[in-house]
Scaffold this motif. Structure first.
Motif, PDB file in Angstrom:
ATOM      1  N   TRP A  77       0.836  -1.202   0.000  1.00 42.53           N
ATOM      2  CA  TRP A  77       0.000   0.000   0.000  1.00 42.53           C
ATOM      3  C   TRP A  77       0.873   1.256   0.000  1.00 42.53           C
ATOM      4  O   TRP A  77       0.595   2.210  -0.726  1.00 42.53           O
ATOM      5  N   LYS A  78       1.953   1.263   0.800  1.00 39.39           N
ATOM      6  CA  LYS A  78       2.856   2.415   0.838  1.00 39.39           C
ATOM      7  C   LYS A  78       3.512   2.625  -0.525  1.00 39.39           C
ATOM      8  O   LYS A  78       3.648   3.760  -0.988  1.00 39.39           O
ATOM      9  N   ASN A  79       3.945   1.521  -1.142  1.00 47.89           N
ATOM     10  CA  ASN A  79       4.556   1.631  -2.471  1.00 47.89           C
ATOM     11  C   ASN A  79       3.550   2.186  -3.485  1.00 47.89           C
ATOM     12  O   ASN A  79       3.895   3.021  -4.326  1.00 47.89           O
ATOM     13  N   LYS A  80       2.314   1.738  -3.398  1.00 49.75           N
ATOM     14  CA  LYS A  80       1.277   2.212  -4.309  1.00 49.75           C
ATOM     15  C   LYS A  80       1.017   3.700  -4.088  1.00 49.75           C
ATOM     16  O   LYS A  80       0.856   4.466  -5.054  1.00 49.75           O
ATOM     17  N   GLN A  81       0.992   4.140  -2.830  1.00 50.68           N
ATOM     18  CA  GLN A  81       0.797   5.561  -2.526  1.00 50.68           C
ATOM     19  C   GLN A  81       1.969   6.390  -3.054  1.00 50.68           C
ATOM     20  O   GLN A  81       1.781   7.468  -3.625  1.00 50.68           O
ATOM     21  N   GLY A  82       3.198   5.895  -2.863  1.00 48.42           N
ATOM     22  CA  GLY A  82       4.377   6.598  -3.369  1.00 48.42           C
ATOM     23  C   GLY A  82       4.373   6.696  -4.883  1.00 48.42           C
ATOM     24  O   GLY A  82       4.709   7.738  -5.448  1.00 48.42           O
ATOM     25  N   GLU A  83       3.971   5.615  -5.532  1.00 45.45           N
ATOM     26  CA  GLU A  83       3.909   5.608  -6.998  1.00 45.45           C
ATOM     27  C   GLU A  83       2.851   6.600  -7.488  1.00 45.45           C
ATOM     28  O   GLU A  83       3.072   7.322  -8.455  1.00 45.45           O
ATOM     29  N   ALA A  84       1.714   6.660  -6.797  1.00 43.14           N
ATOM     30  CA  ALA A  84       0.667   7.614  -7.178  1.00 43.14           C
ATOM     31  C   ALA A  84       1.166   9.049  -7.004  1.00 43.14           C
ATOM     32  O   ALA A  84       0.892   9.918  -7.841  1.00 43.14           O
ATOM     33  N   GLN A  85       1.923   9.295  -5.940  1.00 38.43           N
ATOM     34  CA  GLN A  85       2.467  10.639  -5.704  1.00 38.43           C
ATOM     35  C   GLN A  85       3.498  11.001  -6.788  1.00 38.43           C
ATOM     36  O   GLN A  85       3.512  12.114  -7.302  1.00 38.43           O
TER      37      GLN A  85
ATOM     38  N   GLU B 157       1.678  11.827  -9.962  1.00 39.40           N
ATOM     39  CA  GLU B 157       1.074  13.160  -9.871  1.00 39.40           C
ATOM     40  C   GLU B 157       2.123  14.253 -10.100  1.00 39.40           C
ATOM     41  O   GLU B 157       1.885  15.223 -10.826  1.00 39.40           O
TER      42      GLU B 157
END
Length: 131
Positions: A96-104, A107
């Motif tokens: 989940w953290k990796n997915k959030q970082g990738e989304a950031q 962006e």
């Protein structure tokens, strides 16, 4: 002979006003034990179930009983399951953290692709950021 006895028993049971309960009754004191942080029953864990019943006169411990071995194996299985589930949760949190970082990062990349100010707007921005 068996048929008349059977019909007699069935007719007696049908006419009986008292009903039979098939549910298990609550053990005495179970609610109190749970409220005080103890086991549901007195036989789940504790010194009376975990310690051996006897020992040799010279101080050697008695061989483990079947119930003790079974409880030990059940606890080991439970501990392995807890560790496995904990690892799954850790992997899920990391994913989940990796997915959030990738989304950031995505962006930020999209923002970097936007058109940049030119001419007077660029000079205004530079003068405002330097103040």
């Amino acid at each position: 002979m068996a048929a008349p006895v059977r019909t007699l028993c069935c007719s007696v049971l049908r006419n009986c006003t008292r009903s039979f309960s098939t549910t298990s009754g609550a053990q005495a004191g179970e609610k109190w034990r749970k409220e005080h942080g103890l086991a549901r029953s007195g036989t789940e864990y504790g010194p009376l179930t975990d310690l051996p019943d006897w020992s040799f006169a010279d101080g050697r411990a008695a061989p483990p009983m079947k119930g003790h071995i079974r409880r030990k194996q059940e606890r080991e299985v439970l501990a392995r399951r807890i560790v496995m589930l904990n690892d799954e949760v850790d992997k899920g949190v990391e994913k989940w953290k990796n997915k959030q970082g990738e989304a950031q990062r995505l962006e930020e990349h999209k923002k970097s692709l936007l058109l940049k100010p030119k001419g007077r707007l660029l000079l205004k921005k530079k003068s405002q950021s330097s103040n």
